[in-house]
Design a protein around this motif. Structure first.
Motif, PDB file in Angstrom:
ATOM      1  N   ARG A   1       0.865  -1.180   0.000  1.00 51.36           N
ATOM      2  CA  ARG A   1       0.000   0.000   0.000  1.00 51.36           C
ATOM      3  C   ARG A   1       0.890   1.214   0.000  1.00 51.36           C
ATOM      4  O   ARG A   1       1.770   1.317   0.860  1.00 51.36           O
ATOM      5  CB  ARG A   1      -0.800   0.017   1.310  1.00 51.36           C
ATOM      6  CG  ARG A   1      -2.216  -0.388   1.157  1.00 51.36           C
ATOM      7  CD  ARG A   1      -3.108   0.128   2.278  1.00 51.36           C
ATOM      8  NE  ARG A   1      -2.662  -0.095   3.644  1.00 51.36           N
ATOM      9  CZ  ARG A   1      -3.005   0.710   4.650  1.00 51.36           C
ATOM     10  NH1 ARG A   1      -3.767   1.768   4.436  1.00 51.36           N
ATOM     11  NH2 ARG A   1      -2.582   0.465   5.869  1.00 51.36           N
TER      12      ARG A   1
ATOM     13  N   ASN B   1      -6.651   0.414   9.709  1.00 54.88           N
ATOM     14  CA  ASN B   1      -7.615   1.329   9.095  1.00 54.88           C
ATOM     15  C   ASN B   1      -7.123   1.710   7.703  1.00 54.88           C
ATOM     16  O   ASN B   1      -6.136   2.430   7.568  1.00 54.88           O
ATOM     17  CB  ASN B   1      -7.752   2.572   9.993  1.00 54.88           C
ATOM     18  CG  ASN B   1      -8.634   3.634   9.376  1.00 54.88           C
ATOM     19  OD1 ASN B   1      -9.173   3.460   8.273  1.00 54.88           O
ATOM     20  ND2 ASN B   1      -8.772   4.742  10.081  1.00 54.88           N
ATOM     21  N   SER B   2      -7.819   1.213   6.674  1.00 56.69           N
ATOM     22  CA  SER B   2      -7.338   1.433   5.315  1.00 56.69           C
ATOM     23  C   SER B   2      -7.460   2.896   4.893  1.00 56.69           C
ATOM     24  O   SER B   2      -6.864   3.313   3.895  1.00 56.69           O
ATOM     25  CB  SER B   2      -8.100   0.544   4.333  1.00 56.69           C
ATOM     26  OG  SER B   2      -9.474   0.857   4.403  1.00 56.69           O
ATOM     27  N   ALA B   3      -8.201   3.703   5.663  1.00 57.09           N
ATOM     28  CA  ALA B   3      -8.321   5.128   5.348  1.00 57.09           C
ATOM     29  C   ALA B   3      -7.367   5.982   6.193  1.00 57.09           C
ATOM     30  O   ALA B   3      -7.401   7.209   6.123  1.00 57.09           O
ATOM     31  CB  ALA B   3      -9.762   5.595   5.575  1.00 57.09           C
TER      32      ALA B   3
ATOM     33  N   ILE C   1       0.925   5.274   0.482  1.00 55.32           N
ATOM     34  CA  ILE C   1       0.083   6.360   0.992  1.00 55.32           C
ATOM     35  C   ILE C   1       0.846   7.670   0.789  1.00 55.32           C
ATOM     36  O   ILE C   1       1.966   7.826   1.300  1.00 55.32           O
ATOM     37  CB  ILE C   1      -0.228   6.147   2.481  1.00 55.32           C
ATOM     38  CG1 ILE C   1      -0.867   4.772   2.656  1.00 55.32           C
ATOM     39  CG2 ILE C   1      -1.131   7.255   3.010  1.00 55.32           C
ATOM     40  CD1 ILE C   1      -0.842   4.282   4.075  1.00 55.32           C
TER      41      ILE C   1
END
Ligand code: V55
Ligand code: FE
Length: 486
Positions: free
Chosen positions: A269, A332-334, A271
């Protein structure tokens, strides 16, 4: 700044290999300090080509060998394939930092490693590292080059890049490493591998970065691997023009990337974060739910030697880095990436007790200016920082000295975190860069050195360092067996 001084720090090119037996010392060299304090840096075999940068000097390794209160010093150029070919030709054959288009045709297919950035211990050998190439294996005692392309017994293909900042797993002792631009110059592929203490590759995966560029360091925790990539972008146009093929693109964001260790890499991921720079990890860990990644961060381009893509001049304040704790809620993917500045100390080369590279840790050590020093680029203090109290102590070197990266050495194998010695080299600017080695009780750095070991000459250039305990030195017969098998 003195233009003989490289890396904003300490030393000049030296161009000489040195051996000093039984160095004189003030104070008492601890008799339980048994092993080798190894460092490597970029020295010059021939003068740099016009436009080339000090990052492209030839690797020069040095060791302070401690035994029963005696200290012997030795330094050698690494006999990389590049050094050996250039020595035979009596001139540079790979004249530009990470630009194979400038190479002399005679060196096609040779390793481009300068072996000038970091050293680690592996199976009775010292591995000298440069992030664009495989390691170079050296003999711990003589510093002679044993293998200029160390491929872990054929497990890593020649041409594989191998970071200068692998991590040693605190639980297993495995080496966890990555290679940036794994598909060749300008590639956004990152190769990942883990090698156990017997030298077996036990895991590998590939991921892709948000953009191709220099990735100097990373983070490994018990369960995760993390990257913090900054826009030191690969620059193909500069490569074609025969220049250093990187530039800083302040219009691009920085990114935190996280993936699970031992997976297939598909969970990576990335970010986005505000644009910032910086290079080195101090330490990192996870608590199952949250990633903590402590590293130095600068507001913008950290390297005076890498140009800004927009043509603007290097911004010294923008290139100055401080220690931050980056953290992320992994459940928490957000979640957004959180940044917390830890200390008011400039911190380009922070180190920890290396036994804690992948687990929670408390202490760090670094060379830095004092917070009130008017000169901001020169490391003149050693600091010990304590994350538990968020306090730090400083020791200030004599007025004409600048300091290299310090190294922590555990007092013995069962020592508590931070119980041991801190070693660091100082260069005397008023004495032709003649050098001293300072030995501190790492729990009392502020009280000044227990002993100061004197060299009659300048210590070889230094970027990063590693400790090899006396008990890790191989029996001569065991080394012969490893070589016979290889
Ligand atoms: C660094 C040093 C290098 C290099 C890339 O501090 C990054 C960072 C000595 O060479 O090639
Ligand atoms: Fe580094």
């Amino acid at each position: 700044m003195n233009d003989k001084i490289a890396f904003g720090a300490t030393y000049a090119p030296m161009g000489a290999e040195v051996a000093v037996h039984d160095c004189p010392a003030d104070g008492a060299v601890p008799r339980d300090l048994d092993g080798g304090f190894f460092s490597v840096g970029a020295d010059l075999q021939y003068p740099l080509s016009p436009g080339n940068i000090a990052f492209d000097g030839e690797g020069h390794v040095r060791v302070f060998r401690f035994q029963q209160g005696r200290v012997d010093y030795r330094s050698r150029f690494v006999r990389t394939q590049r050094y050996v070919a250039q020595d035979a030709a009596r001139r540079l054959l790979m004249p530009m930092y990470r630009n194979p288009l400038c190479d002399d045709p005679s060196v096609a297919g040779l390793s481009r490693s300068t072996a000038n950035t970091h050293v680690i211990h592996h199976r009775g050998r010292l591995l000298a590292l440069k992030e664009d190439s495989l390691p170079v294996a050296l003999d711990l005692e003589s510093l002679e080059t044993i293998d200029p392309v160390y491929d872990f017994g054929g497990q890593l293909p020649h041409g594989t890049p191998f970071t200068a900042h692998p991590k040693i797993c605190s639980h297993t002792g495995n080496i966890v490493a990555f290679g940036g631009e794994a598909g060749g110059p300008g590639s956004d592929a990152i190769a990942l591998f883990e090698i156990d203490r017997q030298g077996r590759k036990v895991w590998e995966a590939q991921i892709r970065a948000p953009y191709a560029g220099m990735i100097h360091d990373f983070a490994v925790t018990e369960h995760y691997i993390a990257f913090f990539v900054v826009p030191l972008l690969f620059d193909g146009e500069r490569m074609q023009r025969g220049l250093v093929p990187y530039s800083w693109d302040g219009s691009r964001k920085s990114y935190l990337g996280v993936l699970r260790r031992h997976g297939d890499g598909k969970d990576i991921r990335w970010i986005a974060t505000p644009t910032c720079g910086g290079s080195h990890t101090l330490g990192s860990f996870d608590d199952g739910g949250r990633l903590y990644f402590d590293r130095e961060i600068s507001p913008s381009n950290p390297y005076v030697v890498i140009p800004n893509r927009d043509g603007s001049a290097y911004d010294a304040a923008g290139g100055t880095s401080y220690l931050y704790r980056i953290s992320l809620d992994l459940k928490n993917s957000a979640a957004v990436v959180e940044f917390e500045q830890l200390y008011p100390l400039i911190a380009p080369l922070p180190r920890q007790d290396d036994r804690y590279q992948t687990v929670p840790y408390r202490y760090g050590y670094m060379g830095c200016p004092a917070p009130d020093d008017p000169v901001r680029w020169k490391p003149v203090c050693y600091a010990r920082i304590d994350h538990q109290t968020r306090h730090y102590v400083l020791w200030k070197a004599p007025a004409d000295v600048s300091l290299g990266e310090p190294l922590f050495v555990p007092k013995h194998s069962a020592a508590r975190e931070g119980e041991g010695y801190l070693l660091g080299v100082g260069w005397h600017h008023s004495d032709g860069l003649r050098s001293d080695l300072y030995i501190f009780d790492a729990e009392h750095v502020g009280e000044g050195p227990l002993a100061t070991v004197h060299l009659p000459v300048q210590a070889a250039p230094q970027i990063h360092s590693w400790w090899v305990g006396g008990q890790e030195y191989p029996q001569r017969s065991a080394v012969a067996q490893v070589d016979a098998k290889a």
